[in-house]
Design a protein around this motif. Structure first.
Motif, PDB file in Angstrom:
ATOM      1  N   LYS A   1      40.739  23.180  23.435  1.00 17.51           N
ATOM      2  CA  LYS A   1      40.659  22.386  22.212  1.00 17.51           C
ATOM      3  C   LYS A   1      41.703  21.282  22.244  1.00 17.51           C
ATOM      4  O   LYS A   1      42.887  21.540  22.469  1.00 17.51           O
ATOM      5  N   VAL A   2      41.263  20.073  22.016  1.00 20.94           N
ATOM      6  CA  VAL A   2      42.176  18.929  22.047  1.00 20.94           C
ATOM      7  C   VAL A   2      43.304  19.099  21.030  1.00 20.94           C
ATOM      8  O   VAL A   2      44.456  18.770  21.305  1.00 20.94           O
ATOM      9  N   ALA A   3      42.983  19.628  19.865  1.00 24.14           N
ATOM     10  CA  ALA A   3      44.014  19.806  18.834  1.00 24.14           C
ATOM     11  C   ALA A   3      45.139  20.703  19.324  1.00 24.14           C
ATOM     12  O   ALA A   3      46.324  20.448  19.034  1.00 24.14           O
ATOM     13  N   ASP A   4      44.792  21.755  20.076  1.00 28.72           N
ATOM     14  CA  ASP A   4      45.830  22.641  20.607  1.00 28.72           C
ATOM     15  C   ASP A   4      46.655  21.941  21.681  1.00 28.72           C
ATOM     16  O   ASP A   4      47.878  22.134  21.765  1.00 28.72           O
ATOM     17  N   VAL A   5      46.016  21.144  22.507  1.00 29.15           N
ATOM     18  CA  VAL A   5      46.743  20.413  23.547  1.00 29.15           C
ATOM     19  C   VAL A   5      47.719  19.423  22.907  1.00 29.15           C
ATOM     20  O   VAL A   5      48.886  19.332  23.314  1.00 29.15           O
TER      21      VAL A   5
END
Length: 243
Positions: A231-235
């Motif tokens: 998930k981009v948000a986690d990255v």
């Protein structure tokens, strides 16, 4: 030394999903203190090459121990280098467990990667049975020794306690530092002062809410990230946590 976040997607996403992920990252990523590199299935690497934001690297999740030839299904280091890959993961615990890879195989793959200008990310780490016996340090260092046979110092080492991968269990920051320090000392014996520039990563259920405490340890230089890499948000959260 900058922290490296090696984002290991494992067998997830399609090429079109990889393209959309890279574009979303490009739209949302701000400058951070970490280096980012996406470890994706080889079929997705061309999409990443043309869509990742500037400064974000990518690499293969595996690489053949052979230069070329009749090895159906394998991906050579030359192929990875030709599409712009910078890294190749070798010796991941899943490759060791499910495909029977030995330390000698891992070293051969790392040598092939280096021969084509790739930086191998050499994975080592113990299972729960070894940890419970208190043998995790000598076990991991023996694995490291065999996996670096004939390998030069242009390498990244990832310590991944197998019992903490995808289980929800996470080694403490002190656990990570214990092995990172032991690994650093072993690298110094092998490579001398060149060991000072080798990044030692921790891998095992890393998330935005624990990465800062782990990477704050003096001998931990980043993380090999599995589930939280999807998930981009986690990255972005992990990147921001290291500012």
């Amino acid at each position: 030394m900058k922290n490296l976040l090696a984002l290991n997607w494992k067998m997830n996403k399609t090429p079109s999903e990889a393209q959309a992920w890279a574009q979303e990252l490009a739209a949302g990523l701000t400058t951070g203190e970490a280096q980012l590199a996406v470890m994706a299935p080889a079929i997705m690497l061309p999409a990443l090459a043309t869509n990742l934001p500037a400064g974000v690297a990518f690499g293969g999740q595996d690489v053949s121990a052979h230069e070329s030839g009749a090895y159906t299904g394998e991906i050579s280091a030359a192929m990875l280098a030709d599409v712009g890959a910078r890294y190749a993961v070798v010796g991941h615990s899943e490759r060791r467990e499910y495909h029977g890879e030995t330390d000698a195989t891992v070293a051969a793959k790392a040598r092939q990667a280096q021969a084509h200008g790739l930086t191998p990310i050499v994975c080592v780490g113990e299972g729960l049975d070894v940890r419970e016996k208190g043998e995790h340090v000598p076990y991991t260092l023996a694995q490291l020794e065999g996996s670096l046979e004939g390998v030069g110092p242009d390498v990244v080492v990832a310590y991944e306690p197998v019992w903490a991968i995808g289980t929800g269990k996470t080694a403490t920051a002190d656990d990570a530092e214990e092995l990172a320090l032991a690994i650093r000392e072993a690298l110094t014996v092998r490579y001398g002062s060149d060991a000072d520039r080798i990044q030692v990563l921790y891998g095992g259920s890393v998330k935005p809410d624990n990465i800062a405490s782990i990477c704050a340890k003096p001998n931990v230089n980043g993380a090999l990230v599995g589930g939280a890499s999807l998930k981009v948000a986690d990255v972005i959260g992990m990147n921001d946590a290291l500012k």
